[in-house]
Design a protein around this motif. Sequence first.
Motif, PDB file in Angstrom:
ATOM      1  N   ALA A   1       0.933  -1.291  -0.139  1.00  0.00           N
ATOM      2  CA  ALA A   1      -0.011  -0.041   0.129  1.00  0.00           C
ATOM      3  C   ALA A   1       0.901   1.090  -0.145  1.00  0.00           C
ATOM      4  CB  ALA A   1      -0.958   0.151   1.229  1.00  0.00           C
ATOM      5  N   TRP A   2       1.833   1.328  -1.010  1.00  0.00           N
ATOM      6  CA  TRP A   2       2.767   2.478  -1.215  1.00  0.00           C
ATOM      7  C   TRP A   2       2.564   2.975  -2.732  1.00  0.00           C
ATOM      8  CZ3 TRP A   2       7.055   4.053   2.104  1.00  0.00           C
ATOM      9  CH2 TRP A   2       8.105   4.882   1.247  1.00  0.00           C
ATOM     10  N   ILE A   3       2.224   4.204  -2.904  1.00  0.00           N
ATOM     11  CA  ILE A   3       2.365   4.558  -4.172  1.00  0.00           C
ATOM     12  C   ILE A   3       3.698   5.682  -4.438  1.00  0.00           C
ATOM     13  CG2 ILE A   3       0.905   5.916  -5.865  1.00  0.00           C
ATOM     14  CD1 ILE A   3      -1.371   5.230  -4.576  1.00  0.00           C
ATOM     15  N   THR A   4       4.462   5.491  -5.459  1.00  0.00           N
ATOM     16  CA  THR A   4       5.272   6.369  -5.632  1.00  0.00           C
ATOM     17  C   THR A   4       4.821   7.208  -6.865  1.00  0.00           C
ATOM     18  OG1 THR A   4       7.098   5.019  -4.802  1.00  0.00           O
ATOM     19  CG2 THR A   4       7.840   6.774  -6.495  1.00  0.00           C
ATOM     20  N   VAL A   5       5.174   8.607  -6.906  1.00  0.00           N
ATOM     21  CA  VAL A   5       4.488   9.510  -7.975  1.00  0.00           C
ATOM     22  C   VAL A   5       5.623  10.226  -8.778  1.00  0.00           C
ATOM     23  CG1 VAL A   5       2.571  11.316  -8.263  1.00  0.00           C
ATOM     24  CG2 VAL A   5       2.505   9.615  -6.182  1.00  0.00           C
ATOM     25  N   GLY A   6       5.461  10.218  -9.839  1.00  0.00           N
ATOM     26  CA  GLY A   6       6.210  11.403 -10.856  1.00  0.00           C
ATOM     27  C   GLY A   6       5.451  12.416 -11.116  1.00  0.00           C
TER      28      GLY A   6
ATOM     29  N   SER B   1      -9.975  -0.975   1.350  1.00  0.00           N
ATOM     30  CA  SER B   1      -8.865  -1.213   2.044  1.00  0.00           C
ATOM     31  C   SER B   1      -7.916  -0.186   1.035  1.00  0.00           C
ATOM     32  CB  SER B   1      -8.351  -2.307   2.073  1.00  0.00           C
ATOM     33  OG  SER B   1      -7.884  -2.874   0.704  1.00  0.00           O
ATOM     34  N   ALA B   2      -6.769  -0.048   2.137  1.00  0.00           N
ATOM     35  CA  ALA B   2      -5.499   0.943   1.366  1.00  0.00           C
ATOM     36  C   ALA B   2      -5.149   0.110   0.091  1.00  0.00           C
ATOM     37  CB  ALA B   2      -4.381   1.067   2.364  1.00  0.00           C
TER      38      ALA B   2
ATOM     39  N   LYS C   1      -5.228   1.834  -3.734  1.00  0.00           N
ATOM     40  CA  LYS C   1      -3.947   2.047  -4.657  1.00  0.00           C
ATOM     41  C   LYS C   1      -4.243   1.270  -5.944  1.00  0.00           C
ATOM     42  CE  LYS C   1       0.753   0.406  -5.506  1.00  0.00           C
ATOM     43  NZ  LYS C   1       1.697  -0.221  -4.928  1.00  0.00           N
ATOM     44  N   GLU C   2      -5.034  -0.089  -6.025  1.00  0.00           N
ATOM     45  CA  GLU C   2      -5.326  -0.447  -7.112  1.00  0.00           C
ATOM     46  C   GLU C   2      -6.117  -0.013  -7.953  1.00  0.00           C
ATOM     47  OE1 GLU C   2      -5.279  -5.210  -5.391  1.00  0.00           O
ATOM     48  OE2 GLU C   2      -7.080  -4.210  -5.570  1.00  0.00           O
ATOM     49  N   ILE C   3      -7.182   0.766  -7.481  1.00  0.00           N
ATOM     50  CA  ILE C   3      -8.224   1.594  -7.926  1.00  0.00           C
ATOM     51  C   ILE C   3      -7.417   2.795  -8.772  1.00  0.00           C
ATOM     52  CG2 ILE C   3     -10.045   3.107  -7.724  1.00  0.00           C
ATOM     53  CD1 ILE C   3     -11.003   1.524  -5.664  1.00  0.00           C
ATOM     54  N   ILE C   4      -6.635   3.302  -8.145  1.00  0.00           N
ATOM     55  CA  ILE C   4      -5.846   4.605  -8.568  1.00  0.00           C
ATOM     56  C   ILE C   4      -4.935   4.202  -9.935  1.00  0.00           C
ATOM     57  CG2 ILE C   4      -4.044   6.263  -8.438  1.00  0.00           C
ATOM     58  CD1 ILE C   4      -5.131   6.313  -5.296  1.00  0.00           C
ATOM     59  N   MET C   5      -4.286   3.076  -9.513  1.00  0.00           N
ATOM     60  CA  MET C   5      -3.530   2.427 -10.841  1.00  0.00           C
ATOM     61  C   MET C   5      -4.390   1.802 -11.979  1.00  0.00           C
ATOM     62  SD  MET C   5      -0.068   2.184  -9.599  1.00  0.00           S
ATOM     63  CE  MET C   5       0.441   0.826 -10.295  1.00  0.00           C
ATOM     64  N   GLU C   6      -5.353   1.354 -11.739  1.00  0.00           N
ATOM     65  CA  GLU C   6      -6.339   1.014 -12.868  1.00  0.00           C
ATOM     66  C   GLU C   6      -6.959   1.877 -13.490  1.00  0.00           C
ATOM     67  OE1 GLU C   6      -8.843  -2.249 -11.470  1.00  0.00           O
ATOM     68  OE2 GLU C   6      -7.316  -3.365 -10.569  1.00  0.00           O
ATOM     69  N   THR C   7      -7.048   3.083 -13.154  1.00  0.00           N
ATOM     70  CA  THR C   7      -7.922   4.250 -13.732  1.00  0.00           C
ATOM     71  C   THR C   7      -6.967   5.169 -14.145  1.00  0.00           C
ATOM     72  OG1 THR C   7      -8.207   5.148 -11.762  1.00  0.00           O
ATOM     73  CG2 THR C   7     -10.078   3.464 -12.431  1.00  0.00           C
ATOM     74  N   VAL C   8      -5.786   5.385 -14.513  1.00  0.00           N
ATOM     75  CA  VAL C   8      -5.016   6.335 -15.154  1.00  0.00           C
ATOM     76  C   VAL C   8      -5.502   6.327 -16.522  1.00  0.00           C
ATOM     77  CG1 VAL C   8      -2.964   5.878 -13.447  1.00  0.00           C
ATOM     78  CG2 VAL C   8      -3.224   4.526 -15.604  1.00  0.00           C
ATOM     79  N   VAL C   9      -4.968   7.865 -16.861  1.00  0.00           N
ATOM     80  CA  VAL C   9      -5.185   8.196 -18.340  1.00  0.00           C
ATOM     81  C   VAL C   9      -3.970   7.533 -19.002  1.00  0.00           C
ATOM     82  CG1 VAL C   9      -5.858   9.901 -19.887  1.00  0.00           C
ATOM     83  CG2 VAL C   9      -6.948   9.813 -17.867  1.00  0.00           C
ATOM     84  N   LYS C  10      -4.012   6.615 -19.769  1.00  0.00           N
ATOM     85  CA  LYS C  10      -2.472   6.055 -20.471  1.00  0.00           C
ATOM     86  C   LYS C  10      -2.088   6.876 -21.487  1.00  0.00           C
ATOM     87  CE  LYS C  10      -3.317   1.540 -18.878  1.00  0.00           C
ATOM     88  NZ  LYS C  10      -1.986   1.209 -18.074  1.00  0.00           N
ATOM     89  N   ARG C  11      -0.767   7.057 -21.669  1.00  0.00           N
ATOM     90  CA  ARG C  11      -0.313   7.953 -22.781  1.00  0.00           C
ATOM     91  C   ARG C  11       1.034   7.252 -23.051  1.00  0.00           C
ATOM     92  NH1 ARG C  11      -4.687   9.311 -23.284  1.00  0.00           N
ATOM     93  NH2 ARG C  11      -5.593  11.719 -23.728  1.00  0.00           N
ATOM     94  N   GLU C  12       1.390   7.319 -24.347  1.00  0.00           N
ATOM     95  CA  GLU C  12       2.511   6.771 -25.032  1.00  0.00           C
ATOM     96  C   GLU C  12       3.794   7.520 -24.187  1.00  0.00           C
ATOM     97  OE1 GLU C  12       4.770   4.009 -27.070  1.00  0.00           O
ATOM     98  OE2 GLU C  12       2.451   4.137 -26.700  1.00  0.00           O
ATOM     99  N   ALA C  13       3.723   8.554 -23.748  1.00  0.00           N
ATOM    100  CA  ALA C  13       4.787   9.410 -23.201  1.00  0.00           C
ATOM    101  C   ALA C  13       5.075   8.854 -21.798  1.00  0.00           C
ATOM    102  CB  ALA C  13       4.479  10.957 -23.027  1.00  0.00           C
ATOM    103  N   LEU C  14       4.225   8.006 -21.355  1.00  0.00           N
ATOM    104  CA  LEU C  14       4.445   7.641 -19.758  1.00  0.00           C
ATOM    105  C   LEU C  14       4.665   6.195 -19.822  1.00  0.00           C
ATOM    106  CD1 LEU C  14       1.995   9.876 -17.797  1.00  0.00           C
ATOM    107  CD2 LEU C  14       4.383  10.201 -18.252  1.00  0.00           C
ATOM    108  N   LYS C  15       4.729   5.459 -21.029  1.00  0.00           N
ATOM    109  CA  LYS C  15       4.510   4.042 -21.140  1.00  0.00           C
ATOM    110  C   LYS C  15       5.773   3.442 -20.518  1.00  0.00           C
ATOM    111  CE  LYS C  15       4.187   0.485 -24.510  1.00  0.00           C
ATOM    112  NZ  LYS C  15       4.214  -0.167 -25.982  1.00  0.00           N
ATOM    113  N   ASN C  16       6.772   3.985 -20.732  1.00  0.00           N
ATOM    114  CA  ASN C  16       8.172   3.404 -20.132  1.00  0.00           C
ATOM    115  C   ASN C  16       8.453   4.468 -18.897  1.00  0.00           C
ATOM    116  OD1 ASN C  16       8.270   1.219 -22.028  1.00  0.00           O
ATOM    117  ND2 ASN C  16       9.124   2.520 -23.401  1.00  0.00           N
ATOM    118  N   LYS C  17       7.708   5.053 -18.420  1.00  0.00           N
ATOM    119  CA  LYS C  17       8.101   6.040 -17.365  1.00  0.00           C
ATOM    120  C   LYS C  17       7.584   5.507 -16.058  1.00  0.00           C
ATOM    121  CE  LYS C  17      10.119   9.461 -19.565  1.00  0.00           C
ATOM    122  NZ  LYS C  17      11.400   9.742 -19.458  1.00  0.00           N
ATOM    123  N   CYS C  18       6.564   4.691 -15.877  1.00  0.00           N
ATOM    124  CA  CYS C  18       5.992   4.290 -14.617  1.00  0.00           C
ATOM    125  C   CYS C  18       5.387   3.095 -14.910  1.00  0.00           C
ATOM    126  CB  CYS C  18       5.007   5.442 -14.082  1.00  0.00           C
ATOM    127  SG  CYS C  18       3.516   5.694 -15.045  1.00  0.00           S
TER     128      CYS C  18
END
Length: 499
Positions: free
Chosen positions: A385-390, A458-459, A463-480
């Motif tokens: 339950a840890w999120i590292t953010v760029g 739960s925590a 985290k799973e919800i936040i990770m699963e609902t990102v707006v994906k972009r090619e510019a971030l494909k290999n960044k996170c």
Amino acid sequence: MRNLVLAFLVAIITSSCSQSSSSGRKPDEADTLRARMAQAGPNWQNLDLQSDGVFGISTEKAYDRLLKNKKAATVIVAVIDSGIDTAQEDLGSVLWTDPVDGSHGRNYILKETGKEDFIPMLANKMNASGYGKIPEDYNFHVRRLEIFMSQLKESKKILEWIVKNIGKKNPSAEDLRLYQCRNEEEKRVLDLVLERLPWYPDFARLRFYEVDHLLDLGQYHLDHGLNMKMTAQDTVQSAHTGGVDADISYDALGLVPDPNVAPEHGTHMAGIIAAVRNNGIGINGIADHARIMMLKLSNNIREMRNEDLAPAIRFAVDHGAQVISMSFGKAFSLHRDAVDKAVEYAMSRNVLLVHSAGNDGMDLDVDSNSFFPSAKYLDGRVAPAWITVGASGYQDDSTLAASFSNYGHRTVDVFAPGVQISSTIPHSRYVSWDGTSEAAPVVAGLAALIRSYYPQLSAIQVKEIIMETVVKREALKNKCISGGVVNAYQALKLAAGYR
């Protein structure tokens, strides 16, 4: 000198004020973007890409379409940082209050009795991973403090001339207002004095705390906390700071014009998370039912020490925090085992930790580019339950990942707005800063928003919800890991039916 001071000061605590680059954009594109940002106002991180033309996290869309008439629970968010101006007009009503003593958190900076973390690391960890960065970090902090003190000494000389010309040792506010400045330097110092005088009983007290006392503390820190000589006692208790208390009163800023780490940084983080929404002043925080717990580990003289970070995390957990926001970091970790145990304790108590990725523009997947604290324990396990953010910018193009932001396909979880983020600072003012420092509280605020409206989650689920609902972009494909920017609207939609 002023620009040099600024360059050093703004890089503290993962460089909340790093300047992003607009190089590579055509002039007409840059003009269009500036116009769009001006129209968007100070809350662009809360806006929607399709509706507003900036790559925010769609917070306002979520409130308008998903949260109307919904009940919410209060969520405590611990902000481990450099302190908070508790009298800030946009924060006063959202502070957590300890029911036992009425405080808003804890202060871990008391009498200095030990060395900063990098001193024993330099003395005893010559072969440690990432050792080469420790001398650089040490020299950076020494130089930062020396510049701060040099600028403060200059202000002291100017102030002494002003007092001499007024003809009173303890001039009144009226005496100071009537004083006719002879040059821009006097005007600069006098403006700072008049701005801060209401915080003190009289001028003499202001001069002591904003100048003389800070110079004494700074010199002692250079002579002791940053002194490379190690005694046997220093080796045993290398970072002992004397305990903790409930006096979280804000630190004097010093009569210098540039931003410094106390308590501007922590106040900025708190506002991003929970500044009062729709009150006609300042900015709109992300989480409307969050309460901010202040845990102070650094100030304009002293650095954050891991021996204080561990008990701060435990205090937050024991006093009901469901989210912990951490916008700071180091290239090394002294007493890492104590921090690991505190993080494990947080995991066992269903607490989500959110941490900034750092502002060195480096790939954290490379072992030599470590940045601490970290989700990875010494034994190789990872805190779930840890999120590292760029940090991301406002333009939906190849510049989406801020140039200063650390990244890592295996080590950074998500990106969030971290360029020109407007938020609260002391004395009820507002400023826009860049940094992963700003991106982390955006995610912490989103986590608090989810937990307040869906407290059964739960925590780890949040985290799973936040990770699963990102707006994906090619510019971030290999960044996170997630490949995208967090989105409140999509996260809350998923949370509504999450099992």
